[in-house]
Design a protein around this motif. Structure first.
Motif, PDB file in Angstrom:
ATOM      1  N   ARG A  19       3.511   2.220  11.145  1.00  0.00           N
ATOM      2  CA  ARG A  19       2.632   1.177  10.581  1.00  0.00           C
ATOM      3  C   ARG A  19       2.497   1.353   9.076  1.00  0.00           C
ATOM      4  O   ARG A  19       2.647   0.413   8.299  1.00  0.00           O
ATOM      5  N   ARG A  20       2.171   2.559   8.665  1.00  0.00           N
ATOM      6  CA  ARG A  20       1.972   2.825   7.241  1.00  0.00           C
ATOM      7  C   ARG A  20       3.281   2.687   6.468  1.00  0.00           C
ATOM      8  O   ARG A  20       3.291   2.189   5.344  1.00  0.00           O
ATOM      9  N   ARG A  21       4.372   3.127   7.067  1.00  0.00           N
ATOM     10  CA  ARG A  21       5.671   3.045   6.385  1.00  0.00           C
ATOM     11  C   ARG A  21       6.059   1.591   6.138  1.00  0.00           C
ATOM     12  O   ARG A  21       6.731   1.267   5.157  1.00  0.00           O
ATOM     13  N   LEU A  22       5.608   0.710   7.027  1.00  0.00           N
ATOM     14  CA  LEU A  22       5.904  -0.724   6.887  1.00  0.00           C
ATOM     15  C   LEU A  22       4.832  -1.466   6.077  1.00  0.00           C
ATOM     16  O   LEU A  22       4.911  -2.676   5.917  1.00  0.00           O
ATOM     17  N   GLY A  23       3.839  -0.748   5.583  1.00  0.00           N
ATOM     18  CA  GLY A  23       2.796  -1.373   4.773  1.00  0.00           C
ATOM     19  C   GLY A  23       1.762  -2.138   5.574  1.00  0.00           C
ATOM     20  O   GLY A  23       1.098  -3.035   5.049  1.00  0.00           O
ATOM     21  N   LEU A  24       1.596  -1.793   6.852  1.00  0.00           N
ATOM     22  CA  LEU A  24       0.633  -2.474   7.719  1.00  0.00           C
ATOM     23  C   LEU A  24      -0.649  -1.661   7.815  1.00  0.00           C
ATOM     24  O   LEU A  24      -0.635  -0.441   7.595  1.00  0.00           O
ATOM     25  N   PRO A  25      -1.764  -2.311   8.182  1.00  0.00           N
ATOM     26  CA  PRO A  25      -3.020  -1.560   8.318  1.00  0.00           C
ATOM     27  C   PRO A  25      -2.954  -0.575   9.489  1.00  0.00           C
ATOM     28  O   PRO A  25      -2.175  -0.757  10.431  1.00  0.00           O
ATOM     29  N   ASP A  26      -3.776   0.464   9.406  1.00  0.00           N
ATOM     30  CA  ASP A  26      -3.836   1.454  10.481  1.00  0.00           C
ATOM     31  C   ASP A  26      -4.294   0.813  11.779  1.00  0.00           C
ATOM     32  O   ASP A  26      -4.999  -0.189  11.772  1.00  0.00           O
ATOM     33  N   ARG A  27      -3.908   1.433  12.903  1.00  0.00           N
ATOM     34  CA  ARG A  27      -4.379   0.952  14.210  1.00  0.00           C
ATOM     35  C   ARG A  27      -5.831   1.374  14.358  1.00  0.00           C
ATOM     36  O   ARG A  27      -6.306   2.248  13.635  1.00  0.00           O
ATOM     37  N   ALA A  28      -6.522   0.757  15.275  1.00  0.00           N
ATOM     38  CA  ALA A  28      -7.932   1.066  15.517  1.00  0.00           C
ATOM     39  C   ALA A  28      -8.071   2.527  15.939  1.00  0.00           C
ATOM     40  O   ALA A  28      -7.218   3.045  16.665  1.00  0.00           O
ATOM     41  N   PRO A  29      -9.135   3.197  15.498  1.00  0.00           N
ATOM     42  CA  PRO A  29      -9.344   4.587  15.903  1.00  0.00           C
ATOM     43  C   PRO A  29      -9.374   4.700  17.431  1.00  0.00           C
ATOM     44  O   PRO A  29      -9.986   3.894  18.120  1.00  0.00           O
ATOM     45  N   GLY A  30      -8.687   5.693  17.945  1.00  0.00           N
ATOM     46  CA  GLY A  30      -8.643   5.911  19.387  1.00  0.00           C
ATOM     47  C   GLY A  30      -7.642   5.052  20.131  1.00  0.00           C
ATOM     48  O   GLY A  30      -7.476   5.199  21.336  1.00  0.00           O
ATOM     49  N   ALA A  31      -6.958   4.133  19.447  1.00  0.00           N
ATOM     50  CA  ALA A  31      -5.962   3.272  20.105  1.00  0.00           C
ATOM     51  C   ALA A  31      -4.780   4.119  20.550  1.00  0.00           C
ATOM     52  O   ALA A  31      -4.382   5.068  19.877  1.00  0.00           O
ATOM     53  N   ALA A  32      -4.233   3.773  21.688  1.00  0.00           N
ATOM     54  CA  ALA A  32      -3.090   4.508  22.229  1.00  0.00           C
ATOM     55  C   ALA A  32      -1.881   4.363  21.317  1.00  0.00           C
ATOM     56  O   ALA A  32      -1.716   3.344  20.642  1.00  0.00           O
ATOM     57  N   CYS A  33      -1.050   5.388  21.307  1.00  0.00           N
ATOM     58  CA  CYS A  33       0.183   5.329  20.530  1.00  0.00           C
ATOM     59  C   CYS A  33       1.247   6.157  21.233  1.00  0.00           C
ATOM     60  O   CYS A  33       0.959   6.939  22.137  1.00  0.00           O
ATOM     61  N   MET A  34       2.471   5.955  20.820  1.00  0.00           N
ATOM     62  CA  MET A  34       3.629   6.694  21.332  1.00  0.00           C
ATOM     63  C   MET A  34       4.413   7.190  20.124  1.00  0.00           C
ATOM     64  O   MET A  34       4.243   6.681  19.019  1.00  0.00           O
ATOM     65  N   ALA A  35       5.291   8.158  20.369  1.00  0.00           N
ATOM     66  CA  ALA A  35       6.122   8.675  19.285  1.00  0.00           C
ATOM     67  C   ALA A  35       7.572   8.764  19.746  1.00  0.00           C
ATOM     68  O   ALA A  35       7.855   8.957  20.926  1.00  0.00           O
ATOM     69  N   ILE A  36       8.446   8.612  18.790  1.00  0.00           N
ATOM     70  CA  ILE A  36       9.882   8.715  19.002  1.00  0.00           C
ATOM     71  C   ILE A  36      10.367   9.925  18.207  1.00  0.00           C
ATOM     72  O   ILE A  36      10.095  10.020  17.009  1.00  0.00           O
ATOM     73  N   GLY A  37      11.067  10.834  18.864  1.00  0.00           N
ATOM     74  CA  GLY A  37      11.639  11.983  18.174  1.00  0.00           C
ATOM     75  C   GLY A  37      12.977  11.621  17.567  1.00  0.00           C
ATOM     76  O   GLY A  37      13.870  11.131  18.266  1.00  0.00           O
ATOM     77  N   LEU A  38      13.117  11.830  16.270  1.00  0.00           N
ATOM     78  CA  LEU A  38      14.335  11.506  15.523  1.00  0.00           C
ATOM     79  C   LEU A  38      14.770  12.714  14.702  1.00  0.00           C
ATOM     80  O   LEU A  38      13.923  13.493  14.264  1.00  0.00           O
ATOM     81  N   GLU A  39      16.058  12.837  14.481  1.00  0.00           N
ATOM     82  CA  GLU A  39      16.545  13.898  13.606  1.00  0.00           C
ATOM     83  C   GLU A  39      17.231  13.292  12.401  1.00  0.00           C
ATOM     84  O   GLU A  39      17.914  12.278  12.508  1.00  0.00           O
ATOM     85  N   GLN A  40      17.000  13.922  11.268  1.00  0.00           N
ATOM     86  CA  GLN A  40      17.628  13.521  10.010  1.00  0.00           C
ATOM     87  C   GLN A  40      18.055  14.814   9.337  1.00  0.00           C
ATOM     88  O   GLN A  40      17.205  15.590   8.916  1.00  0.00           O
ATOM     89  N   GLY A  41      19.348  15.057   9.282  1.00  0.00           N
ATOM     90  CA  GLY A  41      19.825  16.324   8.746  1.00  0.00           C
ATOM     91  C   GLY A  41      19.360  17.445   9.664  1.00  0.00           C
ATOM     92  O   GLY A  41      19.514  17.378  10.875  1.00  0.00           O
TER      93      GLY A  41
END
Length: 160
Positions: A73-95
């Motif tokens: 969200r932040r990387r795209l310049g969007l506002p933060d999600r609501a506190p406590g809102a569910a989220c997921m993560a993607i594991g990525l490798e760079q170098g």
């Protein structure tokens, strides 16, 4: 201003069918090349990093490895999600580094061909345009394919 994306691993327009993991940020849908995705998980135990760029959520222990958590969200310049809102993560490798890309949600894996692929529109927000390699039109929705190399490039764009 960043130069046009030239990452050979992620062509601007797909020449054959490619698979993408879809992620959601608000109502927007983004695609990540499946070959770059190593994990999908619920982030927990995030440790903040003082003086880190705003896009850095903190550090996460992922199966014994300390990884940097980056908020899409932040990387795209969007506002933060609501506190406590569910989220997921993607594991990525760079170098040699591993990153956790924190998103609002993870969708399905889509196999897409050149028939739905188009170049990144010039009227797309500049922050998104600099991070995208192509778009796909899918049943009234737009899937923006993200350049993972550009997304994880930490430099002047994160200092702004």
């Amino acid at each position: 201003m960043q130069a046009a994306n030239t990452n050979a691993a992620e062509p601007a327009v797909a020449v054959g069918p490619r698979e993408y993991v879809t992620v959601l940020v608000g109502e927007a849908m983004f695609g990540l090349a499946i070959e770059r995705v190593h994990d999908v998980f619920v982030p927990s135990g995030v440790t903040g990093v003082p003086l880190a760029p705003r896009e850095i959520v903190g550090l996460i222990n992922l199966r014994g490895r300390v990884v940097t958590a980056l908020c899409l969200r932040r990387r795209l310049g969007l506002p933060d999600r609501a506190p406590g809102a569910a989220c997921m993560a993607i594991g990525l490798e760079q170098g040699a580094e591993t990153f956790a890309l924190v998103t609002d949600g993870v969708g399905e894996v889509l196999k897409l061909g050149a028939d739905t692929s188009e170049p990144v529109p010039i009227n797309l927000d500049a922050r998104w345009r600099d991070l995208a390699t192509a778009v796909h039109r899918l049943d009234g929705r737009l899937l923006v394919i993200l350049d993972i190399g550009a997304l994880l490039a930490f430099g002047e764009s994160l200092a702004a």
